[in-house]
Scaffold this active site. Sequence first.
Site: not given
Lengths: 237, 237, 237, 237
Positions: A101, A149
């Site tokens: 992430h 993302e």
Amino acid sequence: MVKDYNFKVIKPPFFEIGPKAYLWGDKMLELAKVIDEAATKLDVDVIVTPQYTDIPLLAQNTKRIHVYAQHMDALEPGRGLGSVLPEAVKAAGAEGVMLNHAEKKLDLETLAATIKRADQLGLATIVCTDTLEEIKAVAALEPNIIVAEPTALIGTGQTSDMDYVLDTIAAVKAINPEIMVLQGAGISNGQDVYNVIAAGAEATGSTSGIIKAADPAAMVWEMLTALREAYDNRNSK
Amino acid sequence: MVKDYNFKVIKPPFFEIGPKAYLWGDKMLELAKVIDEAATKLDVDVIVTPQYTDIPLLAQNTKRIHVYAQHMDALEPGRGLGSVLPEAVKAAGAEGVMLNHAEKKLDLETLAATIKRADQLGLATIVCTDTLEEIKAVAALEPNIIVAEPTALIGTGQTSDMDYVLDTIAAVKAINPEIMVLQGAGISNGQDVYNVIAAGAEATGSTSGIIKAADPAAMVWEMLTALREAYDNRNSK
Amino acid sequence: MVKDYNFKVIKPPFFEIGPKAYLWGDKMLELAKVIDEAATKLDVDVIVTPQYTDIPLLAQNTKRIHVYAQHMDALEPGRGLGSVLPEAVKAAGAEGVMLNHAEKKLDLETLAATIKRADQLGLATIVCTDTLEEIKAVAALEPNIIVAEPTALIGTGQTSDMDYVLDTIAAVKAINPEIMVLQGAGISNGQDVYNVIAAGAEATGSTSGIIKAADPAAMVWEMLTALREAYDNRNSK
Amino acid sequence: MVKDYNFKVIKPPFFEIGPKAYLWGDKMLELAKVIDEAATKLDVDVIVTPQYTDIPLLAQNTKRIHVYAQHMDALEPGRGLGSVLPEAVKAAGAEGVMLNHAEKKLDLETLAATIKRADQLGLATIVCTDTLEEIKAVAALEPNIIVAEPTALIGTGQTSDMDYVLDTIAAVKAINPEIMVLQGAGISNGQDVYNVIAAGAEATGSTSGIIKAADPAAMVWEMLTALREAYDNRNSK
């Protein structure tokens, strides 16, 4: 890549809710139960990634959601104080793990090694990526799910444009059609969910769109309902 | 420093057992129950630092031991995927947290900030150090317990020399007499425990001496018994 | 601490100019020559910390300024690709090294080891700190100079309050009177320099106050002139 | 990928010598001059990666070798104390930069961003990789050169097996035929160089094989002579 995982299979349309460090303990469990009920009624797969310490709590008190760790280390049992041991994550009830992430970036060698460790233990992997190049690079490492993302959009309420959505899916499927792609970034309400799934996405997710909603439980229902409807409408055409 | 902690008070003689990434799940709990029983019978305080995911398991299934996290981050609730949130550690049942172990070093600013976060939440802090200079530096940050442990000896079965033991205790007490000092490194059996406590230490601990013992449960009893006896004999003189 | 350094001795009042990643190559050298001339005429010591690659350029083309590295690693000659070897920094002409800046934090063990490596090679150390507790902790490690600089004020143009200035100097001198203290953060013009020195500081410094000035060369003269005057006025009282 | 680089073009057969933290200053320059002479006489391209502080020294005192930095950061000019600014590396005379060595691993997003920064400035990139999967991942990021080097063999004197050599070249060329592949790990003498080039490699390199040789200058000649001969013999068949 036909890995014989013993985790519960996830199939589109699916959703990921990442409480990060916003929720923990009782409030985390409370929301997890709402998600669990909605996922069951709507028959959608939802990945929830609680704090490490809350993995047992959620694994023991929900039925339909998929509890994943927010991260884990690649180490083998032994030394490594302060680490997140894959075997401990598994034993605590997690079905998989999120990796790379934007708030927990891994170097490439470590990322590859951690995906392998997850494969060995039958933990699913959901790996976050940013640009199209990074997505291609990660696809070469064969995770189960790639989160596409754009880092710049995280937490902004601004969604990815549809070219990015379609390009990233195409790029991943060209390398390995079994890798599923989740479109992240900027999902604020049910309409956003509907739009991205209608455009062709297999999955999407939200953190701040739910956590910061006036009524998080209602927003869970709104988003998961939109997920189900968008997917069904798309496939009935 | 008179902090009004709401964690259970620890008093000398005490002991720390750090399972690191050697033990997890059922086997961790099994050993924790042995430690719990020995600590109760011998009336000694024992800190146990399991994997994050095992904090609830140990906190819910033991009575006398002190469950501490292996590490935590200084962040406030909010973003921070992959982090270890102090509030989550507390809610999971930990009484304290270990910081700055040789396998999880922190920069000075982060270490100071994490000790402050622990103080806010009523989590005790046990901070690892190496050289005499590092010990003095950490004492200025006012943790509850300092582990004095020459990094080069970790896992070697070779104990610190007695000059180091006495010098480190004196250095800490000169800066702040309320900080307790635990002598780590190289404790392999009950005799090692006896020697370091007899020499004047308030506390000691062991990881590999217990985990790698032929019979870890027996070694727990041997070490904790030696801890009690050495301390009582020293004080009865 | 009476270290027999072979670097050029620095004495109050002194100043530090940190070009960070704002200046390099020809423009760096151009400003360094201005600083060199001002330092010579005003008889003040000025530390300049260029990019690693510019250390030889400045060391070979200036006379009065003190060229320090922005950071170095603690490693010994050998493996360590991508590292900044202390011996290489020294051979390139640096007299010292800055450590632990808010943009390059070090863990405590590494900081202590790097100060020792610098001592071995006769490189001076200037160590950045934030809170009063961190300042005390660093003082225990015996660097030559401590920068007392509230992280929150870096680059803001807001200076430390005078209580902080006096408290930090007193705290360091109580631990070791030979460590010099530089007051950083928020120095924007000559008046700021004058005020902090008049209040009792031995040294101060500036990055953005100079780099972002309409005329950086003029600002160098303004600040160093204020440094000299404030110090002389303070001592003539 | 047809990048219009303004660095000097490198063509097979080529070689990389990485002094890491073994050599610096005068001794580094002395060996660099030997390499420069051998490269000129044998007409082979040789990349040399000195300490950052020695980039100007080598760039100004050699003619034929290609001076690359051991690493650089992706930041733009501005803040970033302790960083290695791409513009500074370029201005100091480097033609390119090594990235992602086993001793300086980068996360995937940073690696991608640093390659882009190098492209902007006309700096060549040579990116280190380990497994076949990692090689494919890096190829997606379009560096100029990929080093295929099993981490476990670094510094061992044991060379990669020929299957690995051929598989890694094929994998890279399948993704992008313009990326050149350097076979690293375990090159100890001229015969090792000969073997790997004869087997089909475009390039190879050595650190400890040269630095730790009884006569490093003689070993440079031995290896570069073998490089030239193996390549010529292979192509004359």
